[in-house]
Design a protein around this motif. Structure first.
Motif, short mmCIF file in Angstrom:
data_model
loop_
_atom_site.label_atom_id
_atom_site.label_comp_id
_atom_site.label_asym_id
_atom_site.label_seq_id
_atom_site.Cartn_x
_atom_site.Cartn_y
_atom_site.Cartn_z
N ARG A 2 24.69 41.74 8.19
CA ARG A 2 26.59 41.91 6.74
C ARG A 2 27.48 41.41 7.11
O ARG A 2 27.62 41.66 8.44
CB ARG A 2 25.64 42.87 5.84
CG ARG A 2 24.48 43.26 5.87
CD ARG A 2 24.40 44.87 4.35
NE ARG A 2 23.05 45.12 4.19
CZ ARG A 2 22.95 46.38 4.48
NH1 ARG A 2 23.78 47.58 4.44
NH2 ARG A 2 21.82 46.93 3.97
N TRP A 3 28.11 40.80 6.09
CA TRP A 3 29.93 41.25 6.47
C TRP A 3 30.40 42.01 6.44
O TRP A 3 30.45 42.97 5.54
CB TRP A 3 29.95 39.50 6.23
CG TRP A 3 29.66 38.52 6.57
CD1 TRP A 3 28.40 37.26 5.73
CD2 TRP A 3 29.65 37.30 7.45
NE1 TRP A 3 28.74 36.39 6.12
CE2 TRP A 3 29.18 36.36 8.23
CE3 TRP A 3 30.83 37.56 8.80
CZ2 TRP A 3 29.50 35.58 8.73
CZ3 TRP A 3 30.52 36.66 9.85
CH2 TRP A 3 29.83 35.79 9.64
N ALA A 4 31.18 42.23 7.18
CA ALA A 4 32.49 43.50 7.08
C ALA A 4 33.52 43.33 7.01
O ALA A 4 33.88 42.75 8.04
CB ALA A 4 31.40 44.64 7.60
N GLN A 8 36.32 48.14 7.28
CA GLN A 8 34.94 48.56 7.38
C GLN A 8 34.01 48.49 9.00
O GLN A 8 33.30 49.68 9.22
CB GLN A 8 33.85 47.70 6.67
CG GLN A 8 33.91 47.77 5.63
CD GLN A 8 33.21 47.25 4.14
OE1 GLN A 8 33.48 45.64 4.81
NE2 GLN A 8 32.76 47.41 2.86
N LEU A 9 34.36 48.10 9.78
CA LEU A 9 33.86 48.14 10.74
C LEU A 9 34.57 49.13 11.61
O LEU A 9 33.50 50.25 12.85
CB LEU A 9 34.14 47.11 11.86
CG LEU A 9 33.38 45.98 11.55
CD1 LEU A 9 33.74 44.40 11.55
CD2 LEU A 9 32.15 45.44 11.67
N ALA A 10 35.63 49.72 11.45
CA ALA A 10 36.30 50.58 12.34
C ALA A 10 35.72 51.69 11.44
O ALA A 10 35.38 53.12 12.05
CB ALA A 10 37.92 50.62 11.68
N GLY A 20 44.92 44.67 21.19
CA GLY A 20 44.55 43.35 21.43
C GLY A 20 42.81 42.71 21.19
O GLY A 20 42.07 41.64 21.38
N LEU A 21 42.48 43.37 20.99
CA LEU A 21 40.89 43.87 20.86
C LEU A 21 40.08 43.06 19.71
O LEU A 21 41.24 43.96 18.30
CB LEU A 21 40.26 44.90 21.48
CG LEU A 21 40.06 45.14 22.51
CD1 LEU A 21 39.57 46.66 23.59
CD2 LEU A 21 39.65 44.07 23.83
N THR A 22 40.07 42.93 19.17
CA THR A 22 38.90 42.80 17.56
C THR A 22 37.61 43.14 17.37
O THR A 22 36.60 42.03 18.81
CB THR A 22 39.23 40.97 17.82
OG1 THR A 22 40.10 40.55 17.78
CG2 THR A 22 38.15 40.65 16.18
N THR A 23 37.28 43.60 17.27
CA THR A 23 35.84 44.43 16.71
C THR A 23 34.83 42.92 15.95
O THR A 23 35.39 42.90 14.83
CB THR A 23 35.26 45.85 15.96
OG1 THR A 23 36.36 46.54 16.86
CG2 THR A 23 33.70 46.26 15.55
N MET A 24 33.80 42.47 16.93
CA MET A 24 33.76 41.48 15.97
C MET A 24 32.03 41.74 15.17
O MET A 24 31.86 40.90 13.81
CB MET A 24 32.90 40.04 17.67
CG MET A 24 34.64 39.55 18.21
SD MET A 24 35.55 38.65 17.68
CE MET A 24 34.27 37.18 17.49
N GLY A 25 31.32 43.07 16.11
CA GLY A 25 30.27 43.62 15.04
C GLY A 25 29.79 44.81 14.86
O GLY A 25 30.24 45.11 16.50
N ASN A 39 32.42 40.91 11.90
CA ASN A 39 33.62 40.63 11.17
C ASN A 39 33.51 40.09 10.29
O ASN A 39 34.00 38.20 10.65
CB ASN A 39 34.34 41.19 12.60
CG ASN A 39 36.04 41.80 12.18
OD1 ASN A 39 36.35 40.65 10.79
ND2 ASN A 39 36.89 41.49 13.05
N ASP A 40 34.14 39.69 8.92
CA ASP A 40 34.32 38.71 7.93
C ASP A 40 36.11 38.21 8.17
O ASP A 40 35.98 37.51 7.30
CB ASP A 40 34.12 39.30 6.51
CG ASP A 40 34.99 40.51 5.48
OD1 ASP A 40 36.32 40.74 7.06
OD2 ASP A 40 34.18 40.89 5.06
#
Ligand SMILES: [Zn+2]
Length: 100
Positions: A2-4, A8-10, A20-25, A39-40
């Protein structure tokens, strides 16, 4: 899968990624519902990145924890399988943090 949203990911991972980081999934260990959230807000997934994040998150569904290196690393993960399928990882790839 699912896309979030990043929010929602946090919420699902217990907090914001480091600066500087991105939560991708995210996916939870042995989730009986087999849910992977992606991550949408990321609109420029490369085939390698998509493969890497999916392999990482599916590893969590299988019960694999984070590791110091390789595909299960929480930051700067690397997947030989995805490189074999889609070519070398881009050198300028953003620092990503697939987290559980
Ligand atoms: Zn993870």
């Amino acid at each position: 899968m699912r896309w979030a949203s990043p929010e929602q990911l946090a919420a699902g991972s217990g907090g914001e990624p480091g600066q500087g980081l991105t939560t991708m999934g995210i996916a939870h260990l042995r989730d009986p519902h087999c849910v992977v959230l992606l991550n949408d807000s990321v609109t420029d997934w490369t085939p390698y990145e998509f493969c890497l994040v999916i392999e990482h998150e599916f590893g969590h569904l299988k019960g694999l924890p984070h590791a110091a290196s390789g595909v299960m690393a929480p930051v700067d993960a690397h997947s030989p399988d995805c490189e074999a399928a889609f070519g070398p990882a881009p050198e300028d790839a953003p620092v990503t943090a697939p987290v559980s």
